[in-house]
Design an enzyme around this catalytic site. Sequence first.
Site, PDB file in Angstrom:
ATOM      1  N   HIS A 163      58.848-105.662-111.463  1.00 29.98           N
ATOM      2  CA  HIS A 163      59.138-104.831-110.279  1.00 29.98           C
ATOM      3  C   HIS A 163      58.366-103.501-110.385  1.00 29.98           C
ATOM      4  O   HIS A 163      58.952-102.441-110.618  1.00 29.98           O
ATOM      5  CB  HIS A 163      60.650-104.605-110.290  1.00 29.98           C
ATOM      6  N   GLU A 267      55.497-105.947-106.377  1.00 25.55           N
ATOM      7  CA  GLU A 267      56.216-106.646-107.438  1.00 25.55           C
ATOM      8  C   GLU A 267      55.755-108.107-107.487  1.00 25.55           C
ATOM      9  O   GLU A 267      55.649-108.753-106.452  1.00 25.55           O
ATOM     10  CB  GLU A 267      57.720-106.581-107.152  1.00 25.55           C
TER      11      GLU A 267
HETATM   12  C1  BG6 Z   1      63.396-104.270-104.383  1.00 26.44           C
HETATM   13  C2  BG6 Z   1      64.310-104.944-103.393  1.00 26.44           C
HETATM   14  O1  BG6 Z   1      62.732-105.224-105.121  1.00 26.44           O
HETATM   15  O2  BG6 Z   1      64.190-103.447-105.243  1.00 26.44           O
HETATM   16  C3  BG6 Z   1      65.053-103.881-102.615  1.00 26.44           C
HETATM   17  O3  BG6 Z   1      63.562-105.795-102.533  1.00 26.44           O
HETATM   18  C4  BG6 Z   1      65.809-102.964-103.551  1.00 26.44           C
HETATM   19  O4  BG6 Z   1      65.936-104.501-101.703  1.00 26.44           O
HETATM   20  C5  BG6 Z   1      64.846-102.414-104.578  1.00 26.44           C
HETATM   21  O5  BG6 Z   1      66.420-101.928-102.830  1.00 26.44           O
HETATM   22  C6  BG6 Z   1      65.486-101.504-105.622  1.00 26.44           C
HETATM   23  O6  BG6 Z   1      66.549-102.132-106.265  1.00 26.44           O
HETATM   24  P1  BG6 Z   1      67.387-101.350-107.335  1.00 26.44           P
HETATM   25  O7  BG6 Z   1      68.502-102.279-107.772  1.00 26.44           O
HETATM   26  O8  BG6 Z   1      66.482-101.021-108.475  1.00 26.44           O
HETATM   27  O9  BG6 Z   1      67.912-100.118-106.655  1.00 26.44           O
END
Ligand code: BG6
Length: 296
Positions: A163, A267
């Site tokens: 990510h 990602e």
């Molecule tokens: C992204 C998702 O990959 O991660 C989003 O598609 C999400 O929907 C974002 O808000 C962040 O997620 P987190 O759990 O790290 O706040």
Amino acid sequence: MTAPFQKHELPGRVEWNSNPAGLPKIQVASAFSTAEIYPHGAHVTRFQQNGEPPLLFLSRQSLFASDKAIRGGIPVCFPWFGTREGAVMHGFARLTTWELTETAADPQGRVKLIFRLPPERLVAAGWPPAYVTLTVTVAERLTLQLAVRNDTAQAFVFEDCLHTYFAVGDISQVEITGLKGVQYLDKVEQFARKLETGDAIKISSEVDRVYLNTTGTVEIRDAKWHRTITVAKSGSASTVVWNPWQAKARAMTDFGDDEYPGMVCVESGNVGESKVMLQPGQSAALQVTLSSSPWP
Ligand code: BG6
């Protein structure tokens, strides 16, 4: 530092440290670049080629706590991506302390580190104790490989995603290419299925999209910082593009209200329709290679 924190140190190349909140981190210096990695989540938070701006965005509001994911860098989402009823968002791997099992530096000054997700953690969460490693290579480029080997007796299905939060000069001057003609699920519109028709994606509001069945390289063209970031991948059928924009940035306690113009997530993984099924004896490897070059 005490003994456990000296494990696999390579003086001048791989050294243990800790951040102000006391969370252990590993500082890496290759001949070409520097990086920081937290065993908490096997989370790379920094990569910078010598003489260049940082490649990765890390929020100044990030919490460095053992029960929270670090906000920025490269969270490892595994064994699921997104929400799951009764369970943590994006899987437990990013909340788990991985074990540093190996380090190596080659004569050219490239540095490799291997982390393993403790099998007890998988078992505790009701998953088979697969052999899961993250190999990070710090060199001219940054390469991450998440490898999952099913050396158990049962088949299982998982999702994974690296990510990655990239640092950009100004999101309004960024173009993302490589996804034209690809279908995506638009999470901002209740997962509506759409087709990407533009040569380049420009971001001027919240964007949260899962691009489907796409294995190609993506480029992030940053006119303000005059650089192109290249995200090359293998073993990945999904690409997610995310920028929280204003309202969501305000709603996140671990992200500055004014930080969204300085980042974009591209990602690489296998999520949703592209989940991975591993039979006993099978393995899968998700790899990304991240680099940058001057542009235009
Ligand atoms: C992204 C998702 O990959 O991660 C989003 O598609 C999400 O929907 C974002 O808000 C962040 O997620 P987190 O759990 O790290 O706040």
